[in-house]
Design a protein around this motif. Structure first.
Motif, mmCIF file in Angstrom:
data_model
loop_
_atom_site.group_PDB
_atom_site.id
_atom_site.type_symbol
_atom_site.label_atom_id
_atom_site.label_comp_id
_atom_site.label_asym_id
_atom_site.label_seq_id
_atom_site.Cartn_x
_atom_site.Cartn_y
_atom_site.Cartn_z
ATOM 1 N N SER A 155 0.851 -1.192 0.000
ATOM 2 C CA SER A 155 0.000 0.000 0.000
ATOM 3 C C SER A 155 0.887 1.243 0.000
ATOM 4 C CB SER A 155 -0.897 -0.006 1.236
ATOM 5 O OG SER A 155 -0.117 0.038 2.418
ATOM 6 N N PRO A 156 0.329 2.413 -0.335
ATOM 7 C CA PRO A 156 1.168 3.623 -0.417
ATOM 8 C C PRO A 156 1.944 3.935 0.856
ATOM 9 C CG PRO A 156 -0.954 4.013 -1.458
ATOM 10 C CD PRO A 156 -1.054 2.670 -0.791
ATOM 11 N N ASP A 157 1.383 3.604 2.011
ATOM 12 C CA ASP A 157 2.062 3.923 3.263
ATOM 13 C C ASP A 157 2.921 2.773 3.805
ATOM 14 O OD1 ASP A 157 -0.169 2.377 3.764
ATOM 15 O OD2 ASP A 157 -0.520 3.230 5.757
ATOM 16 N N GLN A 158 2.967 1.647 3.083
ATOM 17 C CA GLN A 158 3.696 0.486 3.596
ATOM 18 C C GLN A 158 4.824 -0.003 2.691
ATOM 19 O OE1 GLN A 158 3.413 -0.985 6.480
ATOM 20 N NE2 GLN A 158 1.494 -0.158 7.293
ATOM 21 N N TYR A 159 4.747 0.257 1.392
ATOM 22 C CA TYR A 159 5.643 -0.455 0.491
ATOM 23 C C TYR A 159 7.118 -0.116 0.724
ATOM 24 C CZ TYR A 159 5.852 3.676 -2.635
ATOM 25 O OH TYR A 159 6.040 4.928 -3.171
ATOM 26 N N THR A 203 8.699 0.652 3.555
ATOM 27 C CA THR A 203 9.191 -0.073 4.732
ATOM 28 C C THR A 203 9.369 -1.547 4.419
ATOM 29 O OG1 THR A 203 8.123 1.492 6.234
ATOM 30 C CG2 THR A 203 8.702 -0.657 7.137
ATOM 31 N N THR A 204 8.400 -2.115 3.695
ATOM 32 C CA THR A 204 8.481 -3.532 3.336
ATOM 33 C C THR A 204 9.740 -3.818 2.523
ATOM 34 O OG1 THR A 204 6.061 -3.708 3.311
ATOM 35 C CG2 THR A 204 7.314 -5.415 2.142
#
Length: 486
Positions: free
Chosen positions: A274-278, A280-281
């Motif tokens: 998702s836009p707010d997670q990729y 960090t992943t």
């Protein structure tokens, strides 16, 4: 003039004298480390085995499990002090020996040693024994009767040298079941287990004298045969070739545990992109791939990326390449041998040629060197890599669809790092377990197995011990011989 510091990469009981030593020299900016190693013969191993066994019988075996845990914890606490001289020595010499980035070694050793603090060891014991005191005395069983667990008198440990510190896991396992140890280290990293046993000696010299740590070239029958003969159990870490060579020397009926070559991989669900997670992943994934240059079996060699996220799988591959480059600037990859460099070039050339004729494959590489390599495939597959920060990225419509590509390799599977939504966790875990994966963890922590995990799907302590049972009717029968009974 450079200062000279002598560093012994072996540790033997105080009553044992090593007659001959060899030496190698390692140069840092302002220091020459003189590495001292023993020149060993068959009779030395017999003598060492007899001494550690005597120390085990006369002291280690008499300690309670809680006393052993306390003493290990005291040694570990020393390593949590940045000013501890042995920690400082390890942080200076291990990078010179292995070629790993010094700051990465410092961070990883600090993190790893915490695995053996008291609270972690108590959890470890409770994971495997309902009553850890079963290692001290006969304890009641739920079905009646009593049982006690006995570890081997001596364990011969064959350590690999690819990842600093992992030898401590095996040594601590042996101490927890009250076994003496002969540890054979690799000359590529023989130092850390020696320093750890020295720390134990600072806490309790008699405990440390139940352990001997010795480096020699693998396959030296003159030394390995007496080590195996003198031990009740053998534990081997290393390549499949190493495991099979040692296995062939171990007599039937003698306990043999092996941890050979395994492959790990990662899976990224659309929810983790998702836009707010990729970001960090992908950052965490790059760290998993880079720590110790994929030399650990826990490190991913393949990554499965689900379509439908805010960024698509090929973008993940591109961003992963950029993150590997950034990580390499901060923590440069270690030196590689000529053979390793050739394997990486061969790997790159193979997929470069395929990419010319196949739009479904893309190759991303570091410029001017072999520091990292990413191969993107637009359909699921499963392959190993030449390691040293080389990885496959596979695009899949659904993560579940990739399992058929992985299943044929079930005997080699180790860990899977996951990044997906909570409601998918248990279903995916069940599927992964059914194809042979034995550890499921978060992306970003793939190299940091927790205390008590079931290495290669088995137990750690239970697989080492033998249980002696006193049956319920024996207790009742013995009452007849109590002179006070009516």
């Amino acid at each position: 003039m450079d200062k000279h510091i002598e560093v012994k990469v072996y540790r033997v009981p105080n009553t044992v004298v090593i007659d001959q030593e060899g030496e190698e020299r390692i140069q840092s900016e302002d220091t020459v480390f003189v590495i001292k190693y023993p020149i060993l013969h068959r009779e030395d191993i017999h003598r060492m085995a007899k001494e550690v066994q005597n120390n085990r019988e006369n002291y280690l075996f008499t300690l309670s499990i809680n006393e052993i845990v306390e003493k290990i914890d005291l040694a570990v606490q020393k390593w949590l002090d940045p000013d501890y001289p042995l920690r400082q020595l390890a942080e200076k010499v291990i990078p010179l020996m292995t070629g790993y980035d010094a700051e990465m070694v410092r961070l990883e050793l600090k993190r790893y040693i915490r695995t053996f603090r008291k609270k972690e060891l108590l959890r470890f014991l409770d994971e495997e024994f309902d009553q850890p005191a079963i290692l001290d005395e006969f304890r009641p069983r739920k079905t009646g009767g009593m049982s006690r667990a006995y570890g081997p008198s001596t364990i011969f440990h064959v350590f690999s040298g690819n990842v600093p510190g992992v030898q401590i896991w095996s040594l601590v396992m042996g101490l927890l079941v009250k076994s003496a140890a002969i540890g054979k280290t690799s000359m590529s990293e023989p130092l850390f287990p020696v320093l750890f046993v020295q720390s134990l000696a600072e806490v309790d010299e008699k405990l440390a004298d139940s352990v001997a740590i010795l480096p020699w070239k693998g396959g030296t029958a003159e030394l390995e045969e007496p080590a195996i003969q003198s031990s009740e159990a053998v534990i081997v870490y290393g390549s499949q070739e190493t495991v099979e060579k040692v296995r062939s020397q171990v007599p039937a009926g003698k306990k043999f545990l092996s941890y050979g070559h395994k492959i790990s991989f990662a899976m990224i669900g659309r929810e983790a992109l998702s836009p707010d997670q990729y970001f960090t992943t992908i950052h965490n994934l790059a760290k998993d791939i880079s720590v110790y240059d994929q030399q650990s079996c826990l490190t991913p060699q393949s990554v499965y990326v689900e379509e439908g996220g805010a960024i698509n799988p090929v973008q993940v591959a591109e961003m992963l390449a950029a993150e590997l480059e950034r990580y390499n600037l901060k923590h440069p990859r270690g030196k590689v041998s000529n053979e390793e460099a050739m394997a990486i070039h061969k790997f790159r050339n193979r997929y470069q040629l395929q990419a010319f004729d196949n739009d479904n494959i893309s190759l991303y590489t570091s410029t001017g060197n072999t520091s990292w390599t990413v191969v993107f495939h637009d359909e699921a597959g499963f392959e190993g890599s030449p390691l040293n920060r080389s990885v496959h990225v596979y695009a899949v419509a659904r993560l579940e669809d990739s399992l058929s590509s992985i299943k044929p390799f079930r005997s080699f599977l180790q860990s899977c790092g996951l990044a997906l939504s909570p409601h998918r966790l248990f279903k995916m875990a069940d599927l992964l377990g059914s194809i042979g994966v034995n550890r499921i963890c978060s992306i970003g922590s793939m190299n940091h197995a927790k205390s008590g995990w079931h290495h290669d799907g088995g137990f750690n302590l239970i697989d080492l011990v033998k249980i002696t049972d006193i049956e319920r009717d024996v207790e009742q029968y013995m009452e007849h011989y109590d002179p006070d009974v009516e």
